[in-house]
Design a protein around this motif. Structure first.
Motif, PDB file in Angstrom:
ATOM      1  N   GLY A 105       0.776  -1.234   0.000  1.00  0.00           N
ATOM      2  CA  GLY A 105       0.000   0.000   0.000  1.00  0.00           C
ATOM      3  C   GLY A 105       0.804   1.280   0.000  1.00  0.00           C
ATOM      4  O   GLY A 105       0.235   2.367   0.047  1.00  0.00           O
ATOM      5  N   LEU A 106       2.124   1.193  -0.079  1.00  0.00           N
ATOM      6  CA  LEU A 106       2.957   2.399  -0.009  1.00  0.00           C
ATOM      7  C   LEU A 106       2.980   3.173  -1.324  1.00  0.00           C
ATOM      8  O   LEU A 106       3.121   4.386  -1.328  1.00  0.00           O
ATOM      9  CB  LEU A 106       4.383   2.035   0.419  1.00  0.00           C
ATOM     10  N   GLY A 107       2.841   2.470  -2.424  1.00  0.00           N
ATOM     11  CA  GLY A 107       2.834   3.162  -3.715  1.00  0.00           C
ATOM     12  C   GLY A 107       4.184   3.278  -4.382  1.00  0.00           C
ATOM     13  O   GLY A 107       4.305   3.928  -5.412  1.00  0.00           O
ATOM     14  N   VAL A 108       5.221   2.710  -3.784  1.00  0.00           N
ATOM     15  CA  VAL A 108       6.526   2.628  -4.443  1.00  0.00           C
ATOM     16  C   VAL A 108       6.924   1.153  -4.464  1.00  0.00           C
ATOM     17  O   VAL A 108       6.498   0.381  -3.606  1.00  0.00           O
ATOM     18  CB  VAL A 108       7.619   3.481  -3.758  1.00  0.00           C
ATOM     19  N   PRO A 109       7.728   0.761  -5.439  1.00  0.00           N
ATOM     20  CA  PRO A 109       8.058  -0.672  -5.555  1.00  0.00           C
ATOM     21  C   PRO A 109       9.035  -1.131  -4.484  1.00  0.00           C
ATOM     22  O   PRO A 109       9.709  -0.321  -3.843  1.00  0.00           O
ATOM     23  CB  PRO A 109       8.702  -0.752  -6.944  1.00  0.00           C
ATOM     24  N   GLY A 110       9.114  -2.449  -4.340  1.00  0.00           N
ATOM     25  CA  GLY A 110      10.192  -3.056  -3.586  1.00  0.00           C
ATOM     26  C   GLY A 110      11.419  -3.039  -4.489  1.00  0.00           C
ATOM     27  O   GLY A 110      11.391  -2.452  -5.570  1.00  0.00           O
ATOM     28  N   PHE A 111      12.476  -3.676  -4.079  1.00  0.00           N
ATOM     29  CA  PHE A 111      13.663  -3.696  -4.936  1.00  0.00           C
ATOM     30  C   PHE A 111      14.506  -4.919  -4.634  1.00  0.00           C
ATOM     31  O   PHE A 111      14.259  -5.646  -3.671  1.00  0.00           O
ATOM     32  CB  PHE A 111      14.464  -2.395  -4.815  1.00  0.00           C
ATOM     33  N   ASP A 112      15.506  -5.121  -5.487  1.00  0.00           N
ATOM     34  CA  ASP A 112      16.415  -6.246  -5.315  1.00  0.00           C
ATOM     35  C   ASP A 112      17.835  -5.794  -5.579  1.00  0.00           C
ATOM     36  O   ASP A 112      18.072  -4.622  -5.908  1.00  0.00           O
ATOM     37  CB  ASP A 112      16.015  -7.414  -6.217  1.00  0.00           C
ATOM     38  N   SER A 113      18.765  -6.704  -5.438  1.00  0.00           N
ATOM     39  CA  SER A 113      20.175  -6.360  -5.583  1.00  0.00           C
ATOM     40  C   SER A 113      20.499  -5.835  -6.980  1.00  0.00           C
ATOM     41  O   SER A 113      21.397  -5.004  -7.133  1.00  0.00           O
ATOM     42  CB  SER A 113      21.054  -7.559  -5.231  1.00  0.00           C
ATOM     43  N   ALA A 114      19.770  -6.266  -8.005  1.00  0.00           N
ATOM     44  CA  ALA A 114      20.028  -5.796  -9.369  1.00  0.00           C
ATOM     45  C   ALA A 114      19.776  -4.298  -9.512  1.00  0.00           C
ATOM     46  O   ALA A 114      20.398  -3.637 -10.353  1.00  0.00           O
ATOM     47  CB  ALA A 114      19.166  -6.571 -10.362  1.00  0.00           C
ATOM     48  N   ALA A 115      18.890  -3.738  -8.698  1.00  0.00           N
ATOM     49  CA  ALA A 115      18.598  -2.300  -8.766  1.00  0.00           C
ATOM     50  C   ALA A 115      19.791  -1.453  -8.333  1.00  0.00           C
ATOM     51  O   ALA A 115      19.851  -0.263  -8.626  1.00  0.00           O
ATOM     52  CB  ALA A 115      17.389  -1.968  -7.895  1.00  0.00           C
ATOM     53  N   LEU A 116      20.755  -2.070  -7.651  1.00  0.00           N
ATOM     54  CA  LEU A 116      21.880  -1.335  -7.084  1.00  0.00           C
ATOM     55  C   LEU A 116      23.117  -1.384  -7.972  1.00  0.00           C
ATOM     56  O   LEU A 116      24.233  -1.265  -7.481  1.00  0.00           O
ATOM     57  CB  LEU A 116      22.192  -1.874  -5.685  1.00  0.00           C
ATOM     58  N   THR A 117      22.919  -1.548  -9.263  1.00  0.00           N
ATOM     59  CA  THR A 117      24.036  -1.497 -10.203  1.00  0.00           C
ATOM     60  C   THR A 117      23.715  -0.476 -11.280  1.00  0.00           C
ATOM     61  O   THR A 117      22.565  -0.162 -11.552  1.00  0.00           O
ATOM     62  CB  THR A 117      24.301  -2.870 -10.857  1.00  0.00           C
ATOM     63  N   GLY A 118      24.771   0.058 -11.868  1.00  0.00           N
ATOM     64  CA  GLY A 118      24.607   1.011 -12.962  1.00  0.00           C
ATOM     65  C   GLY A 118      24.592   2.461 -12.516  1.00  0.00           C
ATOM     66  O   GLY A 118      24.674   3.368 -13.343  1.00  0.00           O
TER      67      GLY A 118
END
Length: 179
Positions: free
Chosen positions: A51-64
């Motif tokens: 219900g927060l309105g922003v996505p979760g994330f994973d380790s792949a989001a922390l590259t680039g």
């Protein structure tokens, strides 16, 4: 004489231990270097806070790109104190900012961020605290800087203060961005 030495030895060991503890009692816990510094971020996937309105994330989001990962909880008073500084960090640097919501009820996390504002690009729900353990978190709040290669380059234990923002976190982000 031998009997006296055997009796005095435990007493001397005790006095030495008390001295070591006394000399280290005021030691700054933020000086504890994480074993994960200069290592890749742990592999993980965190669902969004419901219900927060922003996505979760994973380790792949922390590259680039250079990223900042902040571990927080609504029940954490120091997290409330540092929150305006996270918002200021986001506004000043535009850095990708991710939150790990540790051991928190979704409704409490939503209320916390609704009241204080949500500076995060994504917030992962770490309901069991397992991902936080993988990151080497001692307690909330803790903040990490991750370089564009997904390597943890800095860890701040405890709440961010104006001084630590200026003297530690911003320089760590700049170093990570410079490569």
């Amino acid at each position: 004489m031998k009997r006296l030495a055997l009796f005095a030895l435990p007493l001397l060991v005790l006095v030495a231990l008390v001295a070591v503890f006394a000399l280290n009692i005021d030691r700054d816990s933020s000086l504890v270097r994480s074993v994960l510094i200069d290592k890749p971020v742990p592999q993980f996937t965190l669902p969004a806070v419901a219900g927060l309105g922003v996505p979760g994330f994973d380790s792949a989001a922390l590259t680039g790109k250079v990223s900042v990962v902040n571990v927080f909880a609504s029940w954490c008073i120091p997290c409330r104190d540092e929150h305006p500084l996270l918002s200021a960090l986001r506004q000043r640097t535009g850095v990708a900012l991710y939150g790990i919501n540790q051991k928190d009820a979704p409704e409490n996390a939503r209320a916390f961020l609704a009241e204080l504002g949500n500076p995060y690009d994504a917030v992962g729900a770490d309901a069991a605290g397992r991902v936080s353990i993988d990151w080497g978190v001692y307690g909330v709040p803790e903040t990490f800087v991750v370089d564009a290669d997904g390597i943890i380059v800095f860890k701040h234990v405890g709440p961010i203060s104006p001084r630590s923002l200026e003297q530690e976190l911003l320089p760590a982000i700049a170093r990570a961005a410079a490569g």
